[in-house]
Structures are given as structure tokens and as C-alpha cells.
Design a protein around this motif. Structure first.
Motif, PDB file in Angstrom:
ATOM      1  N   ASP A   1      78.097  34.210  29.284  1.00 51.48           N
ATOM      2  CA  ASP A   1      77.333  34.424  30.518  1.00 51.48           C
ATOM      3  C   ASP A   1      76.311  35.544  30.360  1.00 51.48           C
ATOM      4  O   ASP A   1      75.180  35.444  30.855  1.00 51.48           O
ATOM      5  N   GLU A   2      76.692  36.623  29.676  1.00 46.69           N
ATOM      6  CA  GLU A   2      75.770  37.738  29.466  1.00 46.69           C
ATOM      7  C   GLU A   2      74.575  37.320  28.611  1.00 46.69           C
ATOM      8  O   GLU A   2      73.429  37.709  28.890  1.00 46.69           O
ATOM      9  N   ILE A   3      74.854  36.549  27.580  1.00 46.26           N
ATOM     10  CA  ILE A   3      73.793  36.112  26.666  1.00 46.26           C
ATOM     11  C   ILE A   3      72.823  35.180  27.384  1.00 46.26           C
ATOM     12  O   ILE A   3      71.595  35.329  27.284  1.00 46.26           O
ATOM     13  N   VAL A   4      73.358  34.224  28.115  1.00 43.37           N
ATOM     14  CA  VAL A   4      72.508  33.281  28.851  1.00 43.37           C
ATOM     15  C   VAL A   4      71.679  34.026  29.874  1.00 43.37           C
ATOM     16  O   VAL A   4      70.470  33.778  30.028  1.00 43.37           O
ATOM     17  N   SER A   5      72.290  34.977  30.580  1.00 44.24           N
ATOM     18  CA  SER A   5      71.587  35.741  31.607  1.00 44.24           C
ATOM     19  C   SER A   5      70.442  36.552  31.016  1.00 44.24           C
ATOM     20  O   SER A   5      69.352  36.640  31.601  1.00 44.24           O
ATOM     21  N   ALA A   6      70.670  37.139  29.830  1.00 45.18           N
ATOM     22  CA  ALA A   6      69.634  37.949  29.187  1.00 45.18           C
ATOM     23  C   ALA A   6      68.408  37.106  28.839  1.00 45.18           C
ATOM     24  O   ALA A   6      67.268  37.555  28.998  1.00 45.18           O
ATOM     25  N   CYS A   7      68.643  35.895  28.382  1.00 44.07           N
ATOM     26  CA  CYS A   7      67.531  35.000  28.045  1.00 44.07           C
ATOM     27  C   CYS A   7      66.878  34.443  29.306  1.00 44.07           C
ATOM     28  O   CYS A   7      65.651  34.306  29.391  1.00 44.07           O
ATOM     29  N   GLU A   8      67.704  34.136  30.266  1.00 42.01           N
ATOM     30  CA  GLU A   8      67.233  33.539  31.510  1.00 42.01           C
ATOM     31  C   GLU A   8      66.244  34.456  32.231  1.00 42.01           C
ATOM     32  O   GLU A   8      65.252  34.003  32.809  1.00 42.01           O
ATOM     33  N   THR A   9      66.494  35.748  32.164  1.00 41.21           N
ATOM     34  CA  THR A   9      65.649  36.727  32.855  1.00 41.21           C
ATOM     35  C   THR A   9      64.188  36.597  32.440  1.00 41.21           C
ATOM     36  O   THR A   9      63.278  36.620  33.287  1.00 41.21           O
ATOM     37  N   VAL A  10      63.958  36.444  31.141  1.00 35.68           N
ATOM     38  CA  VAL A  10      62.590  36.351  30.636  1.00 35.68           C
ATOM     39  C   VAL A  10      61.942  35.028  31.042  1.00 35.68           C
ATOM     40  O   VAL A  10      60.770  34.989  31.445  1.00 35.68           O
ATOM     41  N   PHE A  11      62.693  33.947  30.963  1.00 32.91           N
ATOM     42  CA  PHE A  11      62.153  32.642  31.350  1.00 32.91           C
ATOM     43  C   PHE A  11      61.803  32.616  32.834  1.00 32.91           C
ATOM     44  O   PHE A  11      60.758  32.082  33.234  1.00 32.91           O
ATOM     45  N   LEU A  12      62.670  33.183  33.662  1.00 38.15           N
ATOM     46  CA  LEU A  12      62.419  33.188  35.100  1.00 38.15           C
ATOM     47  C   LEU A  12      61.226  34.076  35.449  1.00 38.15           C
ATOM     48  O   LEU A  12      60.454  33.766  36.360  1.00 38.15           O
ATOM     49  N   SER A  13      61.083  35.175  34.706  1.00 40.37           N
ATOM     50  CA  SER A  13      59.918  36.040  34.926  1.00 40.37           C
ATOM     51  C   SER A  13      58.633  35.296  34.607  1.00 40.37           C
ATOM     52  O   SER A  13      57.617  35.444  35.300  1.00 40.37           O
ATOM     53  N   LEU A  14      58.688  34.488  33.563  1.00 41.68           N
ATOM     54  CA  LEU A  14      57.523  33.671  33.205  1.00 41.68           C
ATOM     55  C   LEU A  14      57.195  32.697  34.331  1.00 41.68           C
ATOM     56  O   LEU A  14      56.027  32.549  34.720  1.00 41.68           O
TER      57      LEU A  14
END
Length: 236
Positions: free
Chosen positions: A211-224
Motif C-alpha cells: 500500500d505504501e509503495i502504490v501510494s507513493a507512485c500514485e501521488t505523482v500520477f494524480l498530481s499530473l
């Protein structure tokens, strides 16, 4: 009894013409030669995944692969010229499986962009955690082989994820006022970000939660998405 001149130049008829026989491969234990060769190749690939995935490419010899596959070395060279060729074959097979897994995750969550991002990233990292051998081969050894040998095939193959991310962005926001070249650069950056997190996670022994790993990546994609959404309307 006499013969005419034409008697010595008789052309074969349909009944006298030689019949070309189809040569069948010799069967052994119900398998043809080509089938046996393919079976040995498959064994070597499975042995390579196990050996490279558990010990690392640079710690494994051709002999190690053959011992794992229970085949003699002459059968290794029947299918591969050198260990790098086997590694490349394995890498391409695993990266294809990984890409298909990610695409399935993305499409299952369609058409909502945020859910598609979450589902695709979770599919990717779940596959890596479920099979650490695949994770090591793709995100550790392949990177080292590429760096040490300037391996064009590995570099080009990893670029598939650049193009997949670019296609996703353009699909979600077809009217975005950005050039294709700029979106391509952004996609490369996103892929690099995910790759570096994957490398750190794999080499760290998967200590952080999925969950932590997915969340860390997700943050950048959502910011985009939020940045691009200022100029283009998201579907749905």
C-alpha cells in the motif's frame, strides 16, 4: 520384335512418375525432434528464471543453468549461444507478462482515470512481490546488464512503459493543449520514477508495504492529472 526411336523416350505418366514422400520426424516418447528441442529450451528458460531470480545473473554460469534444468551443456548451446542470450529471452518473456498484467489492471478500472492509475500500479507491484524472481530479473539484473553492456534490447523494451503511459495520458485527455513530444517526456519521467521506486523496494527486500509503495507512485500520477486537468476536461 522391333522398337521405334520414340520407345527410348517414354515420359512418365501419373502412374509411373516417382512419388515424393513426406519425411516424418522420428518420434521418441511420443515427441518429434522439434518438440523435444522446444521442451529442452523451455526447461532451460525455467531453470534460468529460478537461477537468475534467486542468485543473480552475474553469479550464475551455464553449468549452473544446466544442473538446474537437468540437461547437459550441449543442449544449452543447442538453443542459446551464450548466457546473455538466455537472459535476454527470459527478460523479454517476463516483461511481456508484466506489461499484460498492468494493462489488465488498468482496463478493469476503466473509464475512471484515478481508479485506472491505482489498479495499474497495484497490479504491477503485486506481481513483483508475488514473484521476487521476476522482480530481481527485471528491476535489478536487467538494469546492471544494460549499464555494463549497453544492452540496446533491454533499453528499448523498458521504453515500452514510456509509450504505455503516454498512450494512457492521451487517451484520458485527448484535447489537452500539450504537444505529443512534451507528453512523451512526461511519460518517460513517470516511468523512471516508478522504476526507481521498484528498484529500491526490490533491493530492500519488500520491507515497505504494498500500500505504501502504490501510494507513493500514485501521488505523482494524480498530481499530473490535476495539473493537466486545468487545461483539459477529464472524461467521466
Amino acid at each position: 520384335m522391333t522398337y521405334s526411336d520414340t520407345d527410348h523416350d517414354v515420359k512418365p505418366t501419373a502412374s509411373t512418375a516417382p512419388v515424393k514422400k513426406t519425411v516424418k520426424e522420428r518420434q521418441f516418447k511420443g515427441m518429434s525432434l522439434s518438440e523435444r528441442k522446444q521442451a529442452r529450451r523451455d526447461k532451460l528458460i525455467e531453470a534460468g528464471i529460478e537461477a537468475y531470480g534467486s542468485q543473480g545473473f552475474f553469479s550464475v554460469t551455464v553449468k549452473d543453468i544446466c544442473v538446474e534444468a537437468k540437461l547437459t551443456e550441449r543442449y544449452f548451446y543447442e538453443s542459446f549461444k551464450k548466457s546473455e542470450d538466455l537472459f535476454q529471452t527470459i527478460f523479454l518473456q517476463l516483461i511481456e507478462q508484466l506489461q499484460q498484467t498492468v494493462m489488465q489492471g488498468v482496463m478493469q478500472a476503466s473509464p475512471e482515470p484515478r481508479q485506472m492509475i491505482h489498479s495499474g500500479l497495484r497490479a504491477l507491484f503485486s506481481m513483483l512481490k508475488d514473484d521476487p524472481r521476476t522482480a530481481r530479473i527485471i528491476y535489478v539484473d536487467a538494469m546492471l546488464v544494460q549499464e555494463l553492456h549497453n544492452h540496446a534490447t533491454i533499453q528499448e523494451t523498458m521504453g515500452r512503459f514510456d509509450r504505455m503511459i503516454q498512450a494512457f495520458v492521451m487517451l484520458m485527455m485527448p484535447r489537452i493543449p500539450r504537444s505529443e513530444q512534451e507528453i512523451s517526456l512526461v511519460a518517460t519521467g513517470l516511468n523512471g520514477y516508478v522504476t526507481q521506486i521498484a528498484v529500491r523496494w526490490v533491493m530492500g527486500g519488500f520491507r515497505q508495504s504494498l500500500d505504501e509503495i502504490v501510494s507513493a507512485c500514485e501521488t505523482v500520477f494524480l498530481s499530473l492529472l490535476e495539473t493537466f486537468a486545468e487545461h483539459a476536461e477529464l472524461p467521466g
